[in-house]
Design a protein around this motif. Structure first.
Motif, PDB file in Angstrom:
ATOM      1  N   PRO A  49       8.426 -11.266  -0.357  1.00 46.98           N
ATOM      2  CA  PRO A  49       8.225 -12.505  -0.064  1.00 46.98           C
ATOM      3  C   PRO A  49       8.914 -13.083   0.719  1.00 46.98           C
ATOM      4  O   PRO A  49       8.427 -14.847   0.786  1.00 46.98           O
ATOM      5  CB  PRO A  49       7.073 -12.673  -0.867  1.00 46.98           C
ATOM      6  CG  PRO A  49       8.436 -12.473  -2.066  1.00 46.98           C
ATOM      7  CD  PRO A  49       8.546 -10.895  -1.414  1.00 46.98           C
ATOM      8  N   TYR A  50      10.269 -12.589   0.691  1.00 47.41           N
ATOM      9  CA  TYR A  50      11.258 -13.543   1.542  1.00 47.41           C
ATOM     10  C   TYR A  50      11.190 -13.254   2.847  1.00 47.41           C
ATOM     11  O   TYR A  50      10.626 -12.620   3.442  1.00 47.41           O
ATOM     12  CB  TYR A  50      12.344 -12.512   1.258  1.00 47.41           C
ATOM     13  CG  TYR A  50      13.020 -12.424  -0.186  1.00 47.41           C
ATOM     14  CD1 TYR A  50      12.627 -13.924  -1.458  1.00 47.41           C
ATOM     15  CD2 TYR A  50      12.725 -10.948  -0.940  1.00 47.41           C
ATOM     16  CE1 TYR A  50      12.558 -13.356  -2.558  1.00 47.41           C
ATOM     17  CE2 TYR A  50      12.796 -10.781  -2.553  1.00 47.41           C
ATOM     18  CZ  TYR A  50      12.869 -12.062  -3.488  1.00 47.41           C
ATOM     19  OH  TYR A  50      12.676 -11.718  -4.263  1.00 47.41           O
ATOM     20  N   CYS A  51      12.063 -14.651   3.422  1.00 48.85           N
ATOM     21  CA  CYS A  51      12.005 -14.752   5.129  1.00 48.85           C
ATOM     22  C   CYS A  51      13.148 -13.852   5.375  1.00 48.85           C
ATOM     23  O   CYS A  51      14.342 -14.131   4.536  1.00 48.85           O
ATOM     24  CB  CYS A  51      11.984 -16.355   4.696  1.00 48.85           C
ATOM     25  SG  CYS A  51      13.047 -16.671   6.484  1.00 48.85           S
ATOM     26  N   ASP A  52      12.864 -13.688   6.767  1.00 45.63           N
ATOM     27  CA  ASP A  52      14.315 -12.693   7.057  1.00 45.63           C
ATOM     28  C   ASP A  52      14.216 -13.268   8.376  1.00 45.63           C
ATOM     29  O   ASP A  52      15.152 -12.675   8.974  1.00 45.63           O
ATOM     30  CB  ASP A  52      14.066 -11.078   7.107  1.00 45.63           C
ATOM     31  CG  ASP A  52      13.129 -10.825   8.004  1.00 45.63           C
ATOM     32  OD1 ASP A  52      12.150 -11.676   8.860  1.00 45.63           O
ATOM     33  OD2 ASP A  52      12.570  -9.489   8.581  1.00 45.63           O
ATOM     34  N   GLY A  53      13.877 -14.573   8.867  1.00 46.17           N
ATOM     35  CA  GLY A  53      14.241 -15.109  10.010  1.00 46.17           C
ATOM     36  C   GLY A  53      13.394 -14.553  11.194  1.00 46.17           C
ATOM     37  O   GLY A  53      13.437 -14.801  12.060  1.00 46.17           O
ATOM     38  N   SER A  54      12.519 -13.805  11.025  1.00 43.20           N
ATOM     39  CA  SER A  54      11.208 -13.011  12.004  1.00 43.20           C
ATOM     40  C   SER A  54      10.680 -14.708  12.702  1.00 43.20           C
ATOM     41  O   SER A  54       9.539 -13.691  13.981  1.00 43.20           O
ATOM     42  CB  SER A  54      10.845 -12.064  11.216  1.00 43.20           C
ATOM     43  OG  SER A  54      11.062 -11.057  11.374  1.00 43.20           O
ATOM     44  N   HIS A  55      10.634 -15.395  11.873  1.00 43.83           N
ATOM     45  CA  HIS A  55       9.423 -16.538  12.375  1.00 43.83           C
ATOM     46  C   HIS A  55       9.935 -16.931  13.883  1.00 43.83           C
ATOM     47  O   HIS A  55       9.346 -16.903  14.913  1.00 43.83           O
ATOM     48  CB  HIS A  55       9.538 -17.707  11.096  1.00 43.83           C
ATOM     49  CG  HIS A  55      10.738 -18.448  10.904  1.00 43.83           C
ATOM     50  ND1 HIS A  55      11.286 -18.001   9.737  1.00 43.83           N
ATOM     51  CD2 HIS A  55      11.446 -19.475  11.720  1.00 43.83           C
ATOM     52  CE1 HIS A  55      12.705 -18.665   9.764  1.00 43.83           C
ATOM     53  NE2 HIS A  55      12.596 -19.509  10.819  1.00 43.83           N
ATOM     54  N   LYS A  56      11.450 -16.840  13.815  1.00 45.32           N
ATOM     55  CA  LYS A  56      12.130 -17.677  15.024  1.00 45.32           C
ATOM     56  C   LYS A  56      11.645 -16.370  16.138  1.00 45.32           C
ATOM     57  O   LYS A  56      11.265 -16.315  17.696  1.00 45.32           O
ATOM     58  CB  LYS A  56      13.451 -17.269  14.714  1.00 45.32           C
ATOM     59  CG  LYS A  56      14.207 -18.700  14.346  1.00 45.32           C
ATOM     60  CD  LYS A  56      15.421 -18.592  14.147  1.00 45.32           C
ATOM     61  CE  LYS A  56      16.270 -19.886  12.799  1.00 45.32           C
ATOM     62  NZ  LYS A  56      16.991 -19.519  12.606  1.00 45.32           N
TER      63      LYS A  56
END
Ligand code: FES
Length: 65
Positions: A49-56
């Motif tokens: 569930p962690y953010c890995d920066g892919s949202h960018k």
């Protein structure tokens, strides 16, 4: 138990949670508790569930913006 809990919703990014005492995944498994953790809300992270920066990379846009 932590003295405070806080969840910030970052614009076009993750939820950032502080002061968690416990974190479970959707299967009920205990996950590592960190002092501060960024949680994915775009669905693209390879480390949910962690953010890995892919949202960018996917140019995630919060529909509220
Ligand atoms: S919010 Fe950062 S990878 Fe999904």
């Amino acid at each position: 138990m932590s003295e405070f809990n806080r969840i910030d919703v970052l614009d076009d990014g993750p939820l950032v949670a502080e002061g968690l005492d416990k974190l479970d995944n959707s299967k009920g498994d205990d996950l590592e508790v960190r002092k501060k953790v960024a949680l994915c809300r775009c669905g693209a992270s390879e480390n949910k569930p962690y953010c890995d920066g892919s949202h960018k990379a996917i140019s995630f846009i919060d529909e509220k913006n």
